[in-house]
Design an enzyme around this catalytic site. Structure first.
Site, PDB file in Angstrom:
ATOM      1  N   LYS A  38       0.842  -1.187   0.000  1.00 30.43           N
ATOM      2  CA  LYS A  38       0.000   0.000   0.000  1.00 30.43           C
ATOM      3  C   LYS A  38       0.882   1.243   0.000  1.00 30.43           C
ATOM      4  O   LYS A  38       2.069   1.158   0.257  1.00 30.43           O
ATOM      5  CB  LYS A  38      -0.916   0.001   1.238  1.00 30.43           C
ATOM      6  CG  LYS A  38      -2.045  -1.029   1.110  1.00 30.43           C
ATOM      7  CD  LYS A  38      -3.002  -1.019   2.284  1.00 30.43           C
ATOM      8  CE  LYS A  38      -3.650   0.297   2.584  1.00 30.43           C
ATOM      9  NZ  LYS A  38      -4.349   0.930   1.458  1.00 30.43           N
ATOM     10  N   GLU A  74      -2.596   4.905   7.208  1.00 33.85           N
ATOM     11  CA  GLU A  74      -3.345   3.660   6.933  1.00 33.85           C
ATOM     12  C   GLU A  74      -2.864   2.543   7.850  1.00 33.85           C
ATOM     13  O   GLU A  74      -3.673   1.792   8.412  1.00 33.85           O
ATOM     14  CB  GLU A  74      -3.160   3.246   5.470  1.00 33.85           C
ATOM     15  CG  GLU A  74      -3.879   4.165   4.497  1.00 33.85           C
ATOM     16  CD  GLU A  74      -3.617   3.832   3.037  1.00 33.85           C
ATOM     17  OE1 GLU A  74      -4.429   4.239   2.197  1.00 33.85           O
ATOM     18  OE2 GLU A  74      -2.605   3.174   2.724  1.00 33.85           O
TER      19      GLU A  74
HETATM   20  O1  LIG Z   1      -1.667   5.478  -0.343  1.00 29.57           O
HETATM   21  C1  LIG Z   1      -2.610   4.984  -0.922  1.00 29.57           C
HETATM   22  C2  LIG Z   1      -3.311   3.784  -0.484  1.00 29.57           C
HETATM   23  O2  LIG Z   1      -2.477   2.824   0.077  1.00 29.57           O
HETATM   24  C3  LIG Z   1      -4.255   3.169  -1.498  1.00 29.57           C
HETATM   25  O3  LIG Z   1      -5.148   2.381  -0.776  1.00 29.57           O
HETATM   26  C4  LIG Z   1      -3.605   2.310  -2.537  1.00 29.57           C
HETATM   27  O4  LIG Z   1      -2.609   3.063  -3.182  1.00 29.57           O
HETATM   28  C5  LIG Z   1      -4.624   1.786  -3.570  1.00 29.57           C
HETATM   29  O5  LIG Z   1      -5.157   2.876  -4.241  1.00 29.57           O
HETATM   30  P1  LIG Z   1      -6.212   2.713  -5.420  1.00 29.57           P
HETATM   31  O6  LIG Z   1      -7.439   2.155  -4.822  1.00 29.57           O
HETATM   32  O7  LIG Z   1      -6.395   4.115  -5.937  1.00 29.57           O
HETATM   33  O8  LIG Z   1      -5.605   1.809  -6.440  1.00 29.57           O
END
Ligand SMILES: O=C[C@H](O)[C@H](O)[C@H](O)COP(=O)(O)O
Length: 304
Positions: free
Chosen positions: A133, A142
């Site tokens: 993540k 997070e």
């Molecule tokens: O820092 C961002 C988070 O960890 C997001 O949950 C991860 O990057 C996934 O993002 P997306 O749902 O936009 O692919």
């Protein structure tokens, strides 16, 4: 377990309202299958996850394009009076703003050190539900929020499935303090020399360093080969002075919801039968690092 599309979202009416599926009366065997965009798949996974939310819960609100749909849905259900007395703990300033705009009551970990449930997206998911993540930069908050949850539901479209963390060939983020960042980046790269690691400071388009909500920098690690034991790798990264946190979420997710061409798959961490079938589908795909993509066909066969 795979769930076919017409049955998965909260209510069929709401699914049709969003235009994601055709109405039962208009469908016929000869009708071509609906082609869903990646964002629609994210929304499907998100709506499925919100089915776990109950009135009175303290909720971790994730960050990113997938989690955004879950937060929208929670706001919608609160507005409709279908959910009550929710307290949200946002994982980023962006999610905080979104939740405020939706009227979701918010608090923080100081007031609520134990959360009932968190819902968030991921950049990579391995067959053991370990995650990468933080490609959106929110990994520290997070990890703090999701580490305090009784249940952590991860929502992804099938493009996020990998055989091993780092297997997409894309970034594995590490949040570091800005002080002498080149020194820290170099030490991170050296840690994973055997995996062909390249460490790059994340920057905005103008070349300025990307700054997290916590006023730190991010170094993205790119691997050519597997990094081996994830816990050993995690400990080694966290031992480096200058590192704040990394984007590997090991043994944290309790449930995975994957939306793909064939429907929605819900997998619980300790569901060994489903684990074996998912593992089989992952391992049957032999693609080089950087080019990994789950074949929907193989994925479906393994779950029917
Ligand atoms: O820092 C961002 C988070 O960890 C997001 O949950 C991860 O990057 C996934 O993002 P997306 O749902 O936009 O692919």
């Amino acid at each position: 377990m795979a769930i076919a599309y017409p049955h998965f979202i909260g209510s069929q009416k709401s699914a049709m309202e969003t235009g994601m599926i055709s109405s039962p009366s208009s469908s016929s065997p000869s009708r071509p299958p609906v082609i869903l965009t990646q964002d629609e798949l994210k929304k499907i996974a998100a709506y499925k996850a919100v089915e776990y939310v109950e009135s009175g819960m303290v909720l971790g609100l994730g960050t990113g394009s997938t989690a955004k749909h879950a937060v929208d849905r929670i706001g919608e259900l609160l507005r409709q009076g279908k959910l009550k007395n929710i307290v949200g703990i946002p994982t980023s300033k962006m999610t905080h703003e979104q939740a405020v705009s939706l009227g979701i009551p918010l608090s923080d970990l100081d007031s609520y050190p134990i959360l009932d449930l968190a819902i968030d997206g991921a950049d990579e998911v391995d067959p053991y539900l370990n995650l990468v993540k933080g490609r959106g930069g929110s990994l520290l908050r997070e990890k703090m929020v999701e580490g305090a949850c009784k249940k952590f539901v991860v929502i992804v479209d099938e493009s996020k499935l990998v055989n091993y963390l780092g297997g997409s060939g894309l970034a594995m983020p590490v949040e570091i303090v800005p002080f002498c960042w080149k020194f820290t980046a170099q030490r991170l790269q050296m840690l994973f020399e055997e995996s062909g690691c390249v460490a790059k400071l994340r920057t905005y388009q103008n070349g300025e360093p990307f700054v997290t909500d916590n006023m730190n920098y991010i170094v993205d690690l790119y691997f050519k080969r597997e990094i081996g034991d994830l816990k050993v790798a995690s400990d080694a990264i966290l031992r480096l002075a200058g590192v704040v946190e990394h984007g590997m979420f090991i043994d944290m997710a309790t449930t995975l919801i994957v939306a793909g061409e064939c429907g929605v798959i819900v997998k619980d961490k300790w569901d060994s039968a489903s684990h074996r079938s998912i593992l089989a589908s992952w391992q049957s795909i032999d693609t080089p690092v950087g080019e990994f993509e789950v074949s929907p066909r193989i994925f479906c066969q393994a779950h029917i």
